[in-house]
Design a protein around this motif. Structure first.
Motif, short mmCIF file in Angstrom:
data_model
loop_
_atom_site.label_atom_id
_atom_site.label_comp_id
_atom_site.label_asym_id
_atom_site.label_seq_id
_atom_site.Cartn_x
_atom_site.Cartn_y
_atom_site.Cartn_z
N THR A 176 0.75 -1.13 0.03
CA THR A 176 -0.12 0.00 -0.13
C THR A 176 0.93 1.15 0.14
O THR A 176 0.63 2.02 -0.49
CB THR A 176 -0.88 -0.21 1.18
N GLY A 177 1.87 1.22 0.68
CA GLY A 177 2.88 2.50 0.78
C GLY A 177 3.43 2.64 -0.72
O GLY A 177 3.53 3.61 -1.22
N LYS A 178 3.81 1.46 -1.22
CA LYS A 178 4.65 1.55 -2.46
C LYS A 178 3.47 2.02 -3.43
O LYS A 178 3.81 2.99 -4.25
CB LYS A 178 4.92 0.21 -3.09
N ARG A 179 2.22 1.88 -3.57
CA ARG A 179 1.16 2.32 -4.39
C ARG A 179 1.20 3.80 -4.21
O ARG A 179 0.84 4.48 -5.04
CB ARG A 179 -0.02 1.56 -4.28
N MET A 180 0.93 4.24 -2.85
CA MET A 180 0.89 5.66 -2.54
C MET A 180 1.86 6.47 -3.20
O MET A 180 1.63 7.60 -3.71
CB MET A 180 0.49 5.89 -1.21
N ILE A 181 3.07 5.89 -3.15
CA ILE A 181 4.29 6.79 -3.30
C ILE A 181 4.11 6.73 -5.28
O ILE A 181 4.49 7.92 -5.58
CB ILE A 181 5.74 5.95 -3.00
N ILE A 182 3.86 5.70 -5.67
CA ILE A 182 3.95 5.66 -7.04
C ILE A 182 2.87 6.70 -7.52
O ILE A 182 2.91 7.49 -8.83
CB ILE A 182 3.78 4.38 -7.73
N CYS A 183 1.66 6.48 -6.80
CA CYS A 183 0.36 7.48 -7.32
C CYS A 183 0.67 8.89 -7.28
O CYS A 183 0.38 9.71 -8.01
CB CYS A 183 -1.01 6.91 -6.71
N ALA A 184 1.51 9.22 -6.00
CA ALA A 184 1.57 10.64 -5.52
C ALA A 184 2.55 11.34 -6.75
O ALA A 184 2.61 12.34 -7.14
CB ALA A 184 2.07 10.77 -4.26
N SER A 185 3.71 10.44 -7.17
CA SER A 185 4.86 10.94 -7.93
C SER A 185 4.31 11.02 -9.24
O SER A 185 4.74 11.99 -10.01
CB SER A 185 5.94 9.92 -7.79
N THR A 186 3.42 10.13 -9.76
CA THR A 186 2.78 10.41 -11.24
C THR A 186 1.86 11.45 -11.15
O THR A 186 1.79 12.22 -12.11
CB THR A 186 2.05 8.90 -11.23
N LEU A 187 0.99 11.78 -10.13
CA LEU A 187 0.18 13.07 -10.09
C LEU A 187 0.91 14.34 -10.27
O LEU A 187 0.72 15.21 -11.06
CB LEU A 187 -0.72 12.99 -9.00
N VAL A 188 2.04 14.13 -9.64
CA VAL A 188 2.79 15.56 -9.33
C VAL A 188 3.66 15.79 -10.75
O VAL A 188 3.50 16.83 -11.35
CB VAL A 188 3.77 15.58 -8.24
N THR A 189 3.83 14.66 -11.27
CA THR A 189 4.69 14.73 -12.58
C THR A 189 3.72 15.12 -13.72
O THR A 189 3.97 15.85 -14.72
CB THR A 189 5.30 13.30 -13.09
N VAL A 190 2.41 14.85 -13.64
CA VAL A 190 1.47 14.90 -14.68
C VAL A 190 1.21 16.68 -14.68
O VAL A 190 1.11 17.38 -15.47
CB VAL A 190 0.28 14.16 -14.52
N LEU A 191 1.12 16.88 -13.44
CA LEU A 191 0.82 18.55 -12.98
C LEU A 191 2.11 19.32 -13.70
O LEU A 191 1.74 20.43 -14.21
CB LEU A 191 0.57 18.59 -11.72
#
Length: 255
Positions: A5-20
């Motif tokens: 769950t922690g890995k998924r949260m890190i990947i999702c947050a990093s992807t969201l910031v990158t898209v922005l």
């Protein structure tokens, strides 16, 4: 389960910031092309590419830990290259585009377009709702015959403001937006470098602990073997027959 769950949260947050960050870079690239700003298009293009590199550097150790361990020497080289590129572009932006509205680079660019009768001036005037450069009649579009002080723009569009301040303001906003993107990429790259250093230190300390444990096991094993040897010798000495002749008791006869 919690680790996944922690890995998924890190990947999702990093992807969201990158898209922005990529959207910010795309918007600034459109502004540079549309308004003809004195900023090289490669700058907002890098603002779109470098966040992807930072995303790869952020999620690679989390998503693929085994490959990260195999490519532990290549990883810091990519991080260092990203840091150097981002810092260089950020420094150029800070030194070149954060200036006053009366910067000579704006007027030189406008003058060159006016001399070549470029329609970019008209596109800028319509986008910013202004006429001319310093004044509404200074090198304005539509161009008059052999004259720089034309009032055709004011008559056609009814804009009464000059374009110099607005054009410089848009240029600075684009430069600052790109600087924000590069700063975030630089921060993410330093975080990745710190994580790599910490991983290397953790691996080194683990090797030291394992080496110390192996050494202690060897010492314990040698001590046990020495004690076993002593016990074996004692047992052998007990079982060996004595070299002294046997003693006989003399029984005296009764008279």
């Amino acid at each position: 389960m919690e680790a996944c769950t922690g890995k998924r949260m890190i990947i999702c947050a990093s992807t969201l910031v990158t898209v922005l960050l990529q959207l910010i870079g795309l918007l600034q690239l459109c502004n540079v092309v549309r308004l003809g700003l004195p900023i090289p298009p490669v700058v907002p293009a890098l603002a779109m590419i470098l966040p992807v590199v930072a995303l790869f550097l952020s999620i690679f150790p989390v998503a693929c830990p085994r490959r990260f361990a195999e490519r532990r020497c290549v990883y810091p080289a990519i991080v260092a290259g990203n840091i150097v590129t981002t810092a260089h572009v950020l420094g150029r932006l800070c030194s070149r585009f954060i200036r006053s509205h009366a910067s000579k680079c704006y007027e030189a660019r406008w003058e060159r377009w006016f001399q070549t009768k470029s329609c970019k001036i008209g596109r800028i005037e319509r986008a910013l709702q202004c006429c001319g450069f310093s004044t509404p009649y200074d090198r304005a579009f539509p161009f008059a015959e052999n004259a720089s002080g034309s009032d055709l723009c004011v008559k056609k569009y009814h804009f009464t403001d000059a374009c110099a301040d607005r054009w410089a303001y848009e240029t600075e906003m684009v430069a600052k937006s790109c600087m924000f993107v590069f700063f975030m990429v630089l921060l993410a790259s330093f975080v990745c470098l710190f994580r790599w250093i910490r991983a290397c230190k953790g691996k080194k300390s683990l090797h030291e602990v394992n080496a110390a444990a192996e050494e202690s096991d060897c010492d314990d094993g040698s001590a046990n073997e020495f004690s076993k040897m002593i016990q074996t010798q004692d047992a052998a000495e007990v079982q060996l027959p004595s070299d002294d002749p046997p003693s006989y008791s003399v029984v005296e006869s009764r008279s």
